[in-house]
Write an enzyme that holds these catalytic residues in place. Structure first.
Site, PDB file in Angstrom:
ATOM      1  N   GLY A  12      -5.812  -6.289  -4.265  1.00 41.35           N
ATOM      2  CA  GLY A  12      -5.928  -7.744  -4.202  1.00 41.35           C
ATOM      3  C   GLY A  12      -7.370  -8.173  -4.407  1.00 41.35           C
ATOM      4  O   GLY A  12      -7.862  -9.113  -3.801  1.00 41.35           O
ATOM      5  N   GLY A  15      -8.538 -11.839  -5.125  1.00 42.51           N
ATOM      6  CA  GLY A  15      -8.290 -12.902  -4.136  1.00 42.51           C
ATOM      7  C   GLY A  15      -9.575 -13.400  -3.506  1.00 42.51           C
ATOM      8  O   GLY A  15     -10.673 -12.964  -3.857  1.00 42.51           O
ATOM      9  N   GLN A  16      -9.417 -14.334  -2.551  1.00 40.09           N
ATOM     10  CA  GLN A  16     -10.609 -14.970  -1.952  1.00 40.09           C
ATOM     11  C   GLN A  16     -11.506 -13.941  -1.262  1.00 40.09           C
ATOM     12  O   GLN A  16     -12.713 -13.893  -1.509  1.00 40.09           O
ATOM     13  CB  GLN A  16     -10.165 -16.013  -0.910  1.00 40.09           C
ATOM     14  CG  GLN A  16     -11.354 -16.721  -0.259  1.00 40.09           C
ATOM     15  CD  GLN A  16     -10.982 -17.593   0.928  1.00 40.09           C
ATOM     16  OE1 GLN A  16      -9.956 -17.383   1.591  1.00 40.09           O
ATOM     17  NE2 GLN A  16     -11.814 -18.574   1.205  1.00 40.09           N
ATOM     18  N   ASP A  38      -5.729  -5.267  -8.970  1.00 42.07           N
ATOM     19  CA  ASP A  38      -4.937  -6.481  -8.749  1.00 42.07           C
ATOM     20  C   ASP A  38      -3.836  -6.521  -9.811  1.00 42.07           C
ATOM     21  O   ASP A  38      -3.746  -5.633 -10.668  1.00 42.07           O
ATOM     22  CB  ASP A  38      -5.833  -7.747  -8.814  1.00 42.07           C
ATOM     23  CG  ASP A  38      -5.269  -8.858  -7.902  1.00 42.07           C
ATOM     24  OD1 ASP A  38      -6.034  -9.390  -7.067  1.00 42.07           O
ATOM     25  OD2 ASP A  38      -4.055  -9.133  -8.004  1.00 42.07           O
ATOM     26  N   ARG A  40      -3.541  -8.768 -12.106  1.00 38.97           N
ATOM     27  CA  ARG A  40      -4.037  -9.252 -13.411  1.00 38.97           C
ATOM     28  C   ARG A  40      -5.506  -8.890 -13.567  1.00 38.97           C
ATOM     29  O   ARG A  40      -6.222  -8.743 -12.566  1.00 38.97           O
ATOM     30  CB  ARG A  40      -3.909 -10.801 -13.475  1.00 38.97           C
ATOM     31  CG  ARG A  40      -2.532 -11.308 -13.893  1.00 38.97           C
ATOM     32  CD  ARG A  40      -2.436 -12.824 -13.755  1.00 38.97           C
ATOM     33  NE  ARG A  40      -2.500 -13.231 -12.346  1.00 38.97           N
ATOM     34  CZ  ARG A  40      -1.453 -13.129 -11.506  1.00 38.97           C
ATOM     35  NH1 ARG A  40      -0.330 -12.588 -11.937  1.00 38.97           N
ATOM     36  NH2 ARG A  40      -1.537 -13.504 -10.251  1.00 38.97           N
ATOM     37  N   ASP A  53       0.298  -2.862  -9.070  1.00 34.94           N
ATOM     38  CA  ASP A  53       1.283  -3.615  -8.286  1.00 34.94           C
ATOM     39  C   ASP A  53       1.574  -2.771  -7.054  1.00 34.94           C
ATOM     40  O   ASP A  53       2.294  -1.764  -7.139  1.00 34.94           O
ATOM     41  CB  ASP A  53       2.554  -3.837  -9.118  1.00 34.94           C
ATOM     42  CG  ASP A  53       3.645  -4.518  -8.280  1.00 34.94           C
ATOM     43  OD1 ASP A  53       4.704  -4.867  -8.841  1.00 34.94           O
ATOM     44  OD2 ASP A  53       3.443  -4.668  -7.047  1.00 34.94           O
ATOM     45  N   TYR A 143       4.191 -16.139   6.642  1.00 35.90           N
ATOM     46  CA  TYR A 143       2.896 -15.439   6.567  1.00 35.90           C
ATOM     47  C   TYR A 143       2.514 -14.898   7.939  1.00 35.90           C
ATOM     48  O   TYR A 143       2.187 -13.720   8.092  1.00 35.90           O
ATOM     49  CB  TYR A 143       1.848 -16.438   6.066  1.00 35.90           C
ATOM     50  CG  TYR A 143       0.423 -15.981   6.106  1.00 35.90           C
ATOM     51  CD1 TYR A 143      -0.482 -16.559   6.987  1.00 35.90           C
ATOM     52  CD2 TYR A 143      -0.044 -14.988   5.251  1.00 35.90           C
ATOM     53  CE1 TYR A 143      -1.804 -16.166   7.020  1.00 35.90           C
ATOM     54  CE2 TYR A 143      -1.377 -14.592   5.269  1.00 35.90           C
ATOM     55  CZ  TYR A 143      -2.245 -15.192   6.151  1.00 35.90           C
ATOM     56  OH  TYR A 143      -3.565 -14.798   6.193  1.00 35.90           O
ATOM     57  N   LYS A 147       2.209 -11.077   9.346  1.00 38.42           N
ATOM     58  CA  LYS A 147       0.967 -10.560   9.941  1.00 38.42           C
ATOM     59  C   LYS A 147       1.237  -9.902  11.301  1.00 38.42           C
ATOM     60  O   LYS A 147       0.657  -8.864  11.617  1.00 38.42           O
ATOM     61  CB  LYS A 147      -0.074 -11.674  10.079  1.00 38.42           C
ATOM     62  CG  LYS A 147      -0.693 -12.103   8.757  1.00 38.42           C
ATOM     63  CD  LYS A 147      -1.312 -10.925   8.009  1.00 38.42           C
ATOM     64  CE  LYS A 147      -1.988 -11.307   6.713  1.00 38.42           C
ATOM     65  NZ  LYS A 147      -2.487 -10.146   5.958  1.00 38.42           N
TER      66      LYS A 147
HETATM   67  C1  VAH Z   1      -4.211 -19.681   5.368  1.00 41.08           C
HETATM   68  N1  VAH Z   1      -6.521 -19.107   4.874  1.00 41.08           N
HETATM   69  O1  VAH Z   1      -4.575 -20.841   5.489  1.00 41.08           O
HETATM   70  C2  VAH Z   1      -5.277 -18.595   5.435  1.00 41.08           C
HETATM   71  C3  VAH Z   1      -5.545 -18.203   6.871  1.00 41.08           C
HETATM   72  C4  VAH Z   1      -5.830 -18.939   9.222  1.00 41.08           C
HETATM   73  C5  VAH Z   1      -5.570 -19.359   7.833  1.00 41.08           C
HETATM   74  O2  VAH Z   1      -4.655 -17.250   7.282  1.00 41.08           O
HETATM   75  O3  VAH Z   1      -3.055 -19.368   5.186  1.00 41.08           O
END
Ligand code: VAH
Length: 322
Positions: A12, A15-16, A38, A40, A53, A143, A147
């Site tokens: 990744g 990514g940020q 990544d 791409r 991938d 998400y 986690k």
């Molecule tokens: C989001 N930047 O906003 C992430 C982060 C705590 C936020 O996990 O989904």
């Protein structure tokens, strides 16, 4: 005896976090010892890169074996807001990659693994202020659910197989090196891009939404300090609470107005307000302080100066040098 050279895999990398972490890893370990991957090709990165991938275990195994990987930074995940658009897709992507990383790392004796968590792991029944390291986790988003599952799988692989997996519950990470990507805290990135262009900003959260945030430089330093800490110091094998600062969109707007007095934020809360309301407002990271000496260096004024200084040239009209 010469120190065994590390070989670092970043999953990744576009990514940020990955975009900003890569240069630091290359400085610490050497260009030829950091492999960015990544889905791409990156626009501008020059270093070692492979398309990967990570939902495909054989593809991941191939990269780990070919480069004799000793550390993995798994930074690929679908974030909170984007994940809500397709929950099963987000769960499958986030979890299949995590399980592949843990299993391949175990089988190929990878020395250390970093898999971030997030304050999104906390939900309605965690204290909103000074949220403790140990709290009831009932996350409101796919998400966040992924986690919490990731944290427990990481602890399982450490307990059962001795895999040295380490993790941080990142707050909202603010950075200038990449464009926002589907996070609820990403309003605090977009706002700077609008301000430096002389635009006003339409915020999808209400003015008083207090959220834990961290400037990218602090997030990266915390990551590398955690990974460099002696294994004996690591007492948390789910994921460490990490705090930088907490602020509201109104407070962020005021900090920007110091530089752009005419800057205005309009507040139009959308579906992301409910996500933000389910999260902590301030984080207690005393365990990270005790175990490996964590201390943030950026507050809101200092971060704002950094963001404006680094974003201004991005939007500066190209001055013709005749
Ligand atoms: C989001 N930047 O906003 C992430 C982060 C705590 C936020 O996990 O989904």
């Amino acid at each position: 005896m010469a120190m065994k050279r590390e070989s670092i895999l970043v999953i990744g990398a576009n990514g940020q976090i990955g975009t900003a972490l890569l240069p630091l890893l290359r400085t610490q370990f050497g260009q030829s010892h950091v492999i960015a991957t990544d889905l791409r090709q990156p626009q501008s990165d020059q270093g070692l890169f492979e398309l990967l991938d990570a939902t495909k275990p054989d593809a991941l195994t191939d990269v780990v074996r070919r480069y004799r990987i000793t550390q993995i930074y798994h930074l690929a995940a679908v974030l909170s807001a984007k994940g809500e658009s397709d929950p099963i897709w987000a769960w499958n992507l986030n979890m299949q990659t995590v399980l592949n990383v843990l299993e391949v790392a175990r089988l190929h004796k990878v020395k250390k693994v970093f898999i971030p968590s997030s304050i999104a792991a906390f939900g309605e029944h965690a204290p909103k202020y000074d949220t403790p390291q140990m709290a009831f986790l009932d996350p409101a988003t796919v998400y966040g659910i992924s986690k919490v599952a990731t944290e427990n799988w990481s602890m399982y692989y450490h307990k059962r197989y001795g895999l040295d997996v380490r993790s941080l519950r990142y707050p909202g990470v603010i950075s200038y090196q990449s464009m926002p990507g589907g996070g609820t805290t990403d309003y605090a990135v977009s706002i700077y891009h609008e301000a430096v262009q002389g635009h006003n900003f339409e915020c999808f959260l209400s003015a008083d939404t207090l959220l834990p945030m961290i400037y990218m430089d602090d997030a990266l330093r915390a990551t590398l300090e955690l990974m460099d800490a002696p294994e004996a110091n690591i007492s948390v094998r789910t994921s460490y609470n990490l705090a930088g600062m907490s602020f509201t969109p109104a407070e962020l707007t005021k900090a920007i107005q110091v530089h752009f007095p005419d800057f205005v934020t309009e507040y139009k809360p959308d579906f992301r307000q409910a996500i933000a309301d389910s999260w902590p407002k301030t984080i207690d990271d005393s365990v990270a302080q005790q175990d490996w000496g964590w201390k943030p260096a950026f507050d809101l004024p200092r971060m704002t100066q950094e963001m404006i200084t680094n974003l201004t040239p991005v939007y500066q009209p190209l001055v013709s040098t005749l």
